[in-house]
Motif scaffolding. Structure first.
Motif, mmCIF file in Angstrom:
data_model
loop_
_atom_site.group_PDB
_atom_site.id
_atom_site.type_symbol
_atom_site.label_atom_id
_atom_site.label_comp_id
_atom_site.label_asym_id
_atom_site.label_seq_id
_atom_site.Cartn_x
_atom_site.Cartn_y
_atom_site.Cartn_z
ATOM 1 N N VAL A 6 0.804 -1.252 -0.287
ATOM 2 C CA VAL A 6 0.192 -0.201 0.074
ATOM 3 C C VAL A 6 0.963 1.416 -0.058
ATOM 4 O O VAL A 6 0.686 2.128 -0.831
ATOM 5 N N PHE A 7 1.705 1.513 1.057
ATOM 6 C CA PHE A 7 2.522 2.672 1.384
ATOM 7 C C PHE A 7 3.786 2.869 0.206
ATOM 8 O O PHE A 7 4.007 3.944 0.073
ATOM 9 N N VAL A 8 4.125 1.812 -0.306
ATOM 10 C CA VAL A 8 5.484 1.923 -1.207
ATOM 11 C C VAL A 8 4.758 1.534 -2.635
ATOM 12 O O VAL A 8 5.336 2.205 -3.564
ATOM 13 N N GLN A 9 4.319 0.495 -3.110
ATOM 14 C CA GLN A 9 3.938 0.013 -4.208
ATOM 15 C C GLN A 9 2.661 0.512 -4.615
ATOM 16 O O GLN A 9 2.478 0.749 -5.840
ATOM 17 N N VAL A 10 1.930 1.296 -3.671
ATOM 18 C CA VAL A 10 0.721 1.705 -4.028
ATOM 19 C C VAL A 10 -0.299 0.935 -4.869
ATOM 20 O O VAL A 10 -0.678 1.327 -6.106
ATOM 21 N N LEU A 11 -0.277 -0.483 -4.585
ATOM 22 C CA LEU A 11 -1.320 -1.203 -5.106
ATOM 23 C C LEU A 11 -2.628 -1.542 -4.520
ATOM 24 O O LEU A 11 -2.588 -1.299 -3.342
ATOM 25 N N CYS A 39 -5.202 -5.624 -7.985
ATOM 26 C CA CYS A 39 -3.777 -5.514 -8.856
ATOM 27 C C CYS A 39 -2.530 -6.338 -8.110
ATOM 28 O O CYS A 39 -1.538 -6.852 -8.505
ATOM 29 N N MET A 40 -2.830 -6.021 -6.801
ATOM 30 C CA MET A 40 -1.317 -6.488 -5.680
ATOM 31 C C MET A 40 -1.253 -8.222 -6.185
ATOM 32 O O MET A 40 -0.352 -8.581 -6.364
ATOM 33 N N GLY A 86 -2.792 9.721 2.568
ATOM 34 C CA GLY A 86 -1.915 10.635 1.914
ATOM 35 C C GLY A 86 -0.901 11.056 3.249
ATOM 36 O O GLY A 86 0.220 10.973 2.806
ATOM 37 N N ILE A 87 -1.459 11.273 4.265
ATOM 38 C CA ILE A 87 -0.536 11.660 5.203
ATOM 39 C C ILE A 87 0.160 10.423 5.876
ATOM 40 O O ILE A 87 1.490 10.539 5.970
ATOM 41 N N LEU A 88 -0.419 9.127 5.737
ATOM 42 C CA LEU A 88 0.425 8.211 6.066
ATOM 43 C C LEU A 88 1.687 7.738 5.047
ATOM 44 O O LEU A 88 2.735 7.472 5.301
ATOM 45 N N MET A 89 1.293 8.117 3.936
ATOM 46 C CA MET A 89 2.373 7.703 2.696
ATOM 47 C C MET A 89 3.453 8.754 3.043
ATOM 48 O O MET A 89 4.733 8.340 2.791
ATOM 49 N N ALA A 90 3.116 10.050 3.177
ATOM 50 C CA ALA A 90 4.146 11.079 3.343
ATOM 51 C C ALA A 90 5.076 10.779 4.634
ATOM 52 O O ALA A 90 6.140 10.773 4.343
ATOM 53 N N LEU A 91 4.510 10.158 5.511
ATOM 54 C CA LEU A 91 5.105 9.775 7.063
ATOM 55 C C LEU A 91 6.150 8.624 6.440
ATOM 56 O O LEU A 91 7.473 8.697 6.861
#
Lengths: 207, 190
Positions: free
Chosen positions: A20-25, A111-112, A186-191
């Motif tokens: 989720v946070f890195v591959q955004v799948l 898609c994951m 969005g906030i979690l990904m930024a973190l």
């Protein structure tokens, strides 16, 4: 195959290569069902179940599947396990099945799953494939649960249905509505990205 | 070419077989769950101490269940299917044996937004239907004063579409259910 490498196949899905946070799948279930921690957990578990068994079979049969038909073959295999997961939820966890609604059948197009099968399971023996599937599944489940817990806490003042904030806290409804999903993700990904920039070994970017 | 066909066919057959087995293995449990959910909702419609028994009545229109306790008809439950904001809403309305009073409303299934339209599943909303007149249309008012309008409930604030779906669904279904029941209610006293 050494245990060390199995462990690293498992571990990379948790943090460095988190789906989720890195591959955004798998954004559709990530955004749609994480209105509560338990929904996120259930969706993650169902997805992990499907990924685990599909990866196992894909890794075993890839030598006999002609490459021209591999996508339809894997789609059928995935769809089979998704339907089984849906039936299991309906039979043993009817409230969860009602809460997740159409998103369980939609795991087919997550898609994951096809991504991990194409990128890993068909190119590796069964044990590393299973380790990879479990790791990715755990990373996906963890991400959905964290997202669900934050949204449930802010949007309803509860976590896993247990009241945390009490009646003095006016719930921020927007957090359990669709915009809340984008805000929290969005906030979690930024973190996550921020932490990966720092040179903490476990968070270091893969490759 | 030949290999492609063989592999795809084999995979499809194996998958179909697996699903057939899984489906027949889980079907009894799934049907049991649906029955339990329906019975729980039906039971909540009536406040009689004895848990009533329900039997389906044959009608051309909506599905109606007759509730009996100790040999007496204690009311009817009408199944309502309506379309809300997020999709189909399935609910049950309980009516007293004389068809003069709504005894309760229970939502069986809905996909309304949690926290807004999802409040149709809360007892504070559902209890408002108790005591209303099934014979005339139910209406809803926004912002509180249900005294101002006869036979009305208070709309969920921020979820007018869900409220309207529930209210109009009930009105529409009762319109066709009541005539079917009127004949029976007369016989109810036997």
């Amino acid at each position: 195959m050494k245990n060390e490498t199995l462990l690293s196949h498992f571990g990379k899905g948790l943090i460095q290569n988190n789906p989720v946070f890195v591959q955004v799948l798998g954004m559709c279930p990530t955004l749609a069902v994480t209105t509560s921690a338990v929904n996120g957990l259930a969706m993650g578990a169902a997805t992990t179940f499907v990924l685990f068994f599909s990866a196992a079979i894909a890794s075993l049969v890839n030598v006999i599947v002609p490459s021209q038909v591999r996508i339809p073959v894997y789609a059928v295999i995935i769809a089979t396990f998704v339907t089984i997961a849906d039936l299991i939820l309906k039979a043993f966890f009817p409230p969860l099945s009602a809460a997740l609604g159409p998103y369980v059948p939609l795991i087919v197009v997550n898609c994951m799953i096809l991504g991990r099968i194409e990128a890993f399971a068909t190119r590796n023996p069964i044990l590393p494939s299973l380790a990879d599937a479990l790791g990715m599944g755990a990373g996906f489940t963890g991400a959905l649960m964290v997202l669900g817990a934050i949204r449930e806490l802010l949007g309803a003042g509860e976590i896993f249905g247990a009241v945390i904030f009490g009646s003095a806290y006016p719930p921020m409804l927007i957090m359990i509505l669709p915009p809340g999903a984008f805000l929290v993700l969005g906030i979690l990904m930024a973190l996550f990205n921020h932490l990966q920039e720092k040179d903490i070994p476990i968070l270091r970017k893969a490759g | 070419m030949k290999k492609m066909i063989i592999v795809l066919t084999t995979v499809a057959i194996l998958s179909g077989t697996t699903l057939a087995i899984a489906y027949s293995a889980f079907l009894p449990l799934i049907q049991h769950n649906q029955k339990v959910a329906l019975e729980r909702s039906l039971g909540a419609l009536f406040q009689q101490g004895e848990s009533p028994e329900f039997s389906e009545i044959e009608t051309d229109g909506p599905t109606i269940y007759q509730a009996r306790a100790e040999g007496q008809v204690i009311g009817y439950a009408v199944r309502v299917v309506t379309t809300g904001y997020g999709g189909e809403i399935r609910l049950l309305v309980g009516i007293g044996p004389d068809l003069e009073r709504i005894t309760g409303m229970e939502v069986v299934e809905h996909v309304e937004t949690p926290g807004l339209g999802g409040k149709i599943n809360e007892s504070s909303f559902q209890e408002q239907f108790e005591g209303l007149q099934p014979q005339q249309d139910i209406s809803y008012v926004k912002g509180g004063d249900t005294q101002a309008k006869e036979n009305s409930i208070e709309a969920i604030s921020g979820a007018t579409i869900s409220t309207d779906a529930v209210v109009s669904g009930i009105n529409k279904t009762l319109d066709s259910a009541l005539p079917a029941l009127t004949g029976r209610a007369g016989k109810g006293g036997e």
